[in-house]
Motif scaffolding. Structure first.
Motif, PDB file in Angstrom:
ATOM      1  N   ASP A  58       0.527  21.453  -0.113  1.00 61.61           N
ATOM      2  CA  ASP A  58       0.448  20.522   1.003  1.00 61.61           C
ATOM      3  C   ASP A  58      -0.830  20.804   1.775  1.00 61.61           C
ATOM      4  N   ARG A  88       0.773  17.711   5.627  1.00 62.59           N
ATOM      5  CA  ARG A  88       0.876  16.384   5.028  1.00 62.59           C
ATOM      6  C   ARG A  88       1.202  16.578   3.548  1.00 62.59           C
ATOM      7  N   LYS A  89       2.108  15.804   3.067  1.00 64.39           N
ATOM      8  CA  LYS A  89       2.486  15.883   1.652  1.00 64.39           C
ATOM      9  C   LYS A  89       1.374  15.314   0.783  1.00 64.39           C
ATOM     10  N   ASN A  90       1.154  15.965  -0.359  1.00 64.81           N
ATOM     11  CA  ASN A  90       0.101  15.511  -1.276  1.00 64.81           C
ATOM     12  C   ASN A  90       0.304  14.083  -1.735  1.00 64.81           C
ATOM     13  N   ALA A  91       1.536  13.716  -1.966  1.00 68.43           N
ATOM     14  CA  ALA A  91       1.790  12.353  -2.445  1.00 68.43           C
ATOM     15  C   ALA A  91       1.315  11.333  -1.413  1.00 68.43           C
ATOM     16  N   ASP A  92       1.533  11.640  -0.125  1.00 68.05           N
ATOM     17  CA  ASP A  92       1.077  10.726   0.935  1.00 68.05           C
ATOM     18  C   ASP A  92      -0.442  10.665   0.978  1.00 68.05           C
ATOM     19  N   ILE A  93      -1.083  11.823   0.870  1.00 68.93           N
ATOM     20  CA  ILE A  93      -2.544  11.873   0.899  1.00 68.93           C
ATOM     21  C   ILE A  93      -3.124  11.141  -0.311  1.00 68.93           C
ATOM     22  N   LYS A  95      -1.823   8.668  -1.930  1.00 70.64           N
ATOM     23  CA  LYS A  95      -1.672   7.221  -1.711  1.00 70.64           C
ATOM     24  C   LYS A  95      -2.756   6.696  -0.774  1.00 70.64           C
ATOM     25  N   HIS A  96      -3.051   7.463   0.283  1.00 74.57           N
ATOM     26  CA  HIS A  96      -4.083   7.035   1.238  1.00 74.57           C
ATOM     27  C   HIS A  96      -5.470   7.038   0.595  1.00 74.57           C
TER      28      HIS A  96
END
Length: 132
Positions: A58, A88-93, A95-96
């Motif tokens: 993360d 912040r979760k990697n998956a969210d980053i 996606k951004h």
């Protein structure tokens, strides 16, 4: 003399490129904005950027905020400016990042569409000569 020699070399390079491009003198799929955007931002590049984010880690993003601290012995407290790393979760980053890259690709395509065919061809020829 140096400028003249460079200028002559540039003209030879332009002539060589024009001779190679003689078959593409009309509008075709090579001049479309989608193709230009795909060359500038290939989907493989976007996918690789997203994959390069370490999946098991993360990210801590430095964030400043105000925190209330009560006073000693029941006295009124105060707000104090503090900083912390917000995870912040990697998956969210990922996606951004992917969304940001796709937005840039769309902007590039729009900018390309706003050019005349002549301007598009000039840019393509300039890029080809510069690549030599």
């Amino acid at each position: 003399a140096v400028f003249a020699a460079g200028s002559e070399q540039f003209r030879r390079n332009c002539s060589d490129i024009l001779n190679r491009e003689v078959d593409f003198g009309t509008v075709n799929h090579y001049f479309t904005a989608k193709f230009a955007a795909e060359v500038a931002f290939p989907q493989d590049l976007i996918d690789a950027a997203v994959r390069s984010i370490v999946p098991d880690k993360d990210f801590g993003i430095p964030t400043q905020f105000y925190e209330f601290r009560p006073g000693a012995g029941g006295a009124d407290g105060k707000f104090h400016k503090t900083a912390a790393n917000v995870l912040r979760k990697n998956a969210d980053i990922a996606k951004h990042i992917e969304a940001a890259l796709l937005d840039q690709k769309a902007l590039y395509e729009e900018r390309f569409l706003s050019q005349t065919l002549h301007e598009q061809q000039q840019a393509r020829l300039f890029d080809a000569v510069r690549a030599l």
